[in-house]
Design an enzyme around this catalytic site. Structure first.
Site, PDB file in Angstrom:
ATOM      1  N   ASP A  16       0.937  -0.964   0.242  1.00 41.32           N
ATOM      2  CA  ASP A  16      -0.119   0.457  -0.131  1.00 41.32           C
ATOM      3  C   ASP A  16       1.190   1.203   0.329  1.00 41.32           C
ATOM      4  O   ASP A  16       1.638   1.787   0.727  1.00 41.32           O
ATOM      5  CB  ASP A  16      -0.550  -0.209   1.518  1.00 41.32           C
ATOM      6  CG  ASP A  16      -1.717  -0.816   1.104  1.00 41.32           C
ATOM      7  OD1 ASP A  16      -2.194  -1.987   0.260  1.00 41.32           O
ATOM      8  OD2 ASP A  16      -2.671  -0.769   1.769  1.00 41.32           O
ATOM      9  N   GLY A  44      -6.302 -10.033   1.316  1.00 45.74           N
ATOM     10  CA  GLY A  44      -5.949 -11.171   1.698  1.00 45.74           C
ATOM     11  C   GLY A  44      -5.160 -10.721   3.507  1.00 45.74           C
ATOM     12  O   GLY A  44      -5.764 -11.482   3.840  1.00 45.74           O
ATOM     13  N   ASP A 237     -11.159  -4.155   6.904  1.00 47.94           N
ATOM     14  CA  ASP A 237     -10.189  -6.552   6.862  1.00 47.94           C
ATOM     15  C   ASP A 237      -9.922  -6.541   8.574  1.00 47.94           C
ATOM     16  O   ASP A 237      -9.962  -7.659   8.305  1.00 47.94           O
ATOM     17  CB  ASP A 237      -9.092  -6.083   6.235  1.00 47.94           C
ATOM     18  CG  ASP A 237      -9.236  -5.670   4.440  1.00 47.94           C
ATOM     19  OD1 ASP A 237     -10.081  -5.814   4.376  1.00 47.94           O
ATOM     20  OD2 ASP A 237      -8.184  -4.752   4.137  1.00 47.94           O
TER      21      ASP A 237
END
Length: 296
Positions: A16, A44, A237
């Site tokens: 990121d 993920g 997440d």
């Protein structure tokens, strides 16, 4: 002592690239940034780390490129205690996410899949990991056919399939038929509409308003703890990974645990770096006697 749940996470892993700014640019506008950082992420990987920090045993199934980001991305999983033996290396670039975070904590994200988009086959060891897990946790930042194959195998072997259908896209009816638990935000719930009706357990996240659960026999709403929001990038997440780790304890308790994890994740900049551990989650819930395995 109860054994921790075994979670297999099939999904993306990215680097990121995070820019902070006073406000996100409008089309055609240039703005000055206030900061920049590189943080390992991907839905993920973030969810795998969140499940591990919440007390689950976690194996990650995914793909990296062969570039400068790959060693650091693998390292962040192993340093978090996630089993990365099934993380393969493919030619080309690793996944990258370009993220702009404005002063109020809201963000915009562009994901370039890289190796994640080339993760199209599951080998015998991947399928064995899926069959051995209590829960298979998937998202949609890798090819749908890979998710469908894993979900089908999980369902055939009694593994609970938990899908976070993000980014939203058209999915085959056969895949929806293999999903036992879906986690969506309010916008995703509206876009998916009737497709979610086939899923026995649906959790809808509502940001600062917490989350709602709809199951075969009950509906539950759990509020979110109040925190000072810095960056919402990893909150969803963190919520989903924590939910997977706590799912076997029942929807209401799992939602409370997940809401606390999501709230804490929003108090720090970056995705994987902001994911809380079980002790922090338990502390926010006010249960100082909770064990660091995610029980409360």
């Amino acid at each position: 002592m109860t054994q921790p749940p075994k979670v297999a996470v099939l999904g993306s892993i990215n680097m990121d690239l995070v820019c902070t700014t006073e406000h996100r640019p409008e089309p055609g506008e240039t703005v000055l940034g206030t900061g920049f950082t590189m943080v390992p992420g991907g839905k993920g990987a973030n969810q795998a780390i969140a499940a591990r920090r919440s007390g689950a045993t976690v194996q990650f199934l995914g793909a990296l490129g062969r570039d400068l980001f790959a060693p650091r991305l693998r390292e962040v999983l192993t340093d978090s205690g996630v089993d990365a033996a099934r993380l393969r290396s493919l030619p080309g670039a690793s996944g990258v996410a370009s993220i702009v975070v404005e002063a109020g904590g809201e963000n915009t994200i562009i994901v370039t899949p890289g190796a994640n988009g080339q993760f199209r086959e599951l080998d015998a060891d991947d399928l064995a990991a899926v069959a051995d897990a209590d829960i298979l946790l998937c998202q949609l930042e890798i090819p749908v056919e890979t998710v469908a194959a894993a979900a089908r195998h999980a369902r055939a072997h009694g593994t609970v399939v938990l899908l976070n259908p993000s980014p939203v896209r058209e999915l085959p009816a056969e895949l929806w038929g293999d999903i036992e638990v879906a986690v969506v935000n309010s916008g995703e719930a509206r876009r998916l509409g009737a497709a979610l009706a086939a899923v026995p357990h649906v959790i809808t996240t509502r940001g600062a308003d917490g989350a709602a659960y709809r199951g075969p026999d009950e509906e539950v709403h759990v509020p979110s703890p109040k925190v000072r929001v810095v960056d919402t990038t990893g909150a969803g997440d963190a919520f989903t990974g924590a939910l997977a780790a706590a799912w076997q304890r029942g929807p209401e308790r799992a939602l409370a645990w997940a809401c606390a994890a999501g709230a804490l994740a929003a108090t720090q900049l970056g995705a994987s770096a902001s994911i809380p551990d079980a002790a922090a989650i338990a502390g926010l819930l006010g249960n100082t006697n909770a064990e660091a395995t995610g029980r409360y």
